[in-house]
Design an enzyme around this catalytic site. Structure first.
Site, mmCIF file in Angstrom:
data_model
loop_
_atom_site.group_PDB
_atom_site.id
_atom_site.type_symbol
_atom_site.label_atom_id
_atom_site.label_comp_id
_atom_site.label_asym_id
_atom_site.label_seq_id
_atom_site.Cartn_x
_atom_site.Cartn_y
_atom_site.Cartn_z
ATOM 1 C CE LYS A 186 36.256 21.782 -4.788
ATOM 2 N NZ LYS A 186 34.881 21.531 -4.578
HETATM 3 C C1 LIG Z 1 34.818 21.091 -3.062
HETATM 4 C C2 LIG Z 1 33.768 21.936 -2.229
HETATM 5 C C3 LIG Z 1 33.958 22.109 -0.794
HETATM 6 C C4 LIG Z 1 34.950 21.324 -0.100
HETATM 7 O O1 LIG Z 1 36.292 21.763 -0.471
HETATM 8 P P1 LIG Z 1 37.409 20.813 0.282
HETATM 9 O O2 LIG Z 1 38.505 21.855 0.202
HETATM 10 O O3 LIG Z 1 37.421 19.667 -0.487
HETATM 11 O O4 LIG Z 1 37.164 20.646 1.827
HETATM 12 C C5 LIG Z 1 33.078 22.938 -0.195
HETATM 13 N N1 LIG Z 1 32.037 23.782 -0.877
HETATM 14 C C6 LIG Z 1 31.865 23.515 -2.239
HETATM 15 C C7 LIG Z 1 30.780 24.266 -2.767
HETATM 16 C C8 LIG Z 1 32.697 22.523 -3.131
HETATM 17 O O5 LIG Z 1 32.535 22.609 -4.232
#
Ligand SMILES: *Cc1c(COP(=O)(O)O)cnc(C)c1O
Length: 380
Positions: A186
């Site tokens: 992210k």
């Molecule tokens: C990356 C992601 C998650 C999970 O995030 P984590 O912090 O790795 O648990 C959940 N939903 C979406 C849409 C994502 O892109």
């Protein structure tokens, strides 16, 4: 650099000396678990995304799970989610003991709409988790008011959406409850990590308790008190805490967000320009009501392009470009083979016919020219 040794990553986290120093300072402070650093990160993050309260947790998956627990969702309940999402969205529903019900998405934004949710809603629907997919905001006005009329909570999976806006405000603004991710894929990262933002102080208090073993007073507050504080455990809960080392890194990252988003949007606009005359490729764009942070720069392939998605990925890889398949569809994975969804034609088209191009702070114009040259050569 020769073409064969060139290596362009799909994503590179922006981590500098400031993050390094912040982590060192947290370690030297002697307080490394959840403490004053986490509290500060929560306040500053909530302010940055225009939300009332922030509750830091260990991941966005944990954030989604707690959001469901907060609403009392469990066995026998249905939660409407997009299949077109990272699998954590659906997994969180199962963590709560409930069943995900997959709704289709809009082709341009990759997001749930009022119509696609309404098509799969039943009398057992207890919540909707809508995703701001790849950073593209869903229509917050339409979905939030529909959820109110249906009488179900709208949980917003904003894992990818730090820095995205809808109707001129952060996607966190006006949301009852949102879940954010700080995984390195992210824009902002703390290694692993997540945040819940909520508007209600009561919800914030309960969520703080749920992430810390159900304790009525946080370990940090107990430690800071001059008087002995006897904690009590009000409900059985979880250890979903973030550490102060992570929060120290997150605070630095948060300061970078506006510049990161601005730079990504410039690079995305340049991709749009370069790809404009290649027939059959449609890159993701801003919806009319908002702006994406372009967390995932996906491109949809139409038949006129003449080359299939897997061939595109293989050719990019052969030319040193690490692209990715488009966003996955949970209902096509073995983990959800036991769920029998209704028709999801747009989801299946997007997951089958799209790919994600590299986009990050270190991507150069030269990299972009190279990537687009490979795509141009593949056009029929
Ligand atoms: C990356 C992601 C998650 C999970 O995030 P984590 O912090 O790795 O648990 C959940 N939903 C979406 C849409 C994502 O892109």
């Amino acid at each position: 650099m020769t073409e064969v040794t060139r290596r362009i990553q799909v994503m590179v986290p922006m981590l500098g000396e400031e993050e390094e120093q912040a982590a060192v300072a947290a370690i030297r402070s002697g307080w490394v678990a959840q403490g004053p650093g986490v509290a500060r990160f929560e306040r500053e993050f909530a302010t940055a995304v225009e939300a009332g309260h922030g509750i830091a947790v260990s991941s966005c998956t944990a954030a989604l799970h707690l959001a469901l627990v907060l609403h009392g969702i469990g066995p026998g309940d249905e939660v409407v989610v997009p299949s077109l999402s990272f699998i954590a969205t659906a997994n969180a529903v199962r963590h709560a003991g409930a069943e995900p019900v997959f709704a289709d998405v809009d082709l341009a934004t990759g997001n749930l709409t009022v119509e696609t949710i309404d098509a799969v809603r039943t009398s057992r629907t207890r919540a909707v988790i809508a995703v701001h997919q790849g950073g593209v905001p869903f229509d917050v006005r339409a979905l939030r008011s529909a959820a109110v009329s249906w009488g179900v909570p709208l949980i917003e999976d904003a894992a990818c959406a730090a820095g995205s806006t809808a109707y001129g405000r952060s996607v966190g603004s006006g949301s009852t409850i949102s879940a954010w991710s700080f995984h390195p894929r992210k824009l902002l990262t703390t290694g692993e990590g997540g945040m819940i933002t909520v508007d209600s102080p009561e919800a914030a208090g309960r969520l703080r308790r749920l992430r810390e073993h159900g304790m009525n007073v946080s370990a940090a507050d107990r430690h800071a008190s001059a008087q002995p504080v006897l904690e009590s455990y009000l409900e059985s809960a979880f250890n979903y805490r973030m550490t102060d080392i992570q929060a120290a890194i997150g605070l630095v990252q948060l300061g970078r967000l506006p510049a990161l988003v601005g730079h990504r949007r410039i690079l995305a606009a340049r991709y749009h320009q370069l790809l404009a005359d290649i027939e059959g490729l449609t890159p993701v764009r801003d919806p009319e009501y908002g702006e994406t942070n372009f967390q995932s720069f996906w491109v949809l392939i139409d038949p006129e392009y003449g080359t299939g998605r897997d061939e595109v990925l293989a050719e990019l890889a052969a030319n040193g470009v690490s692209a990715r398949r488009g966003i996955m569809a949970a209902h096509l994975e073995p983990a959800y083979a036991d769920v029998a969804p209704g028709p999801l034609p747009v989801t299946e088209r997007l997951t089958r016919d799209s790919f994600i191009l590299p986009l990050h702070h270190a991507l150069t114009e030269d990299d972009q020219d190279h990537i687009v040259a490979v795509l141009r050569k593949l056009a029929s």
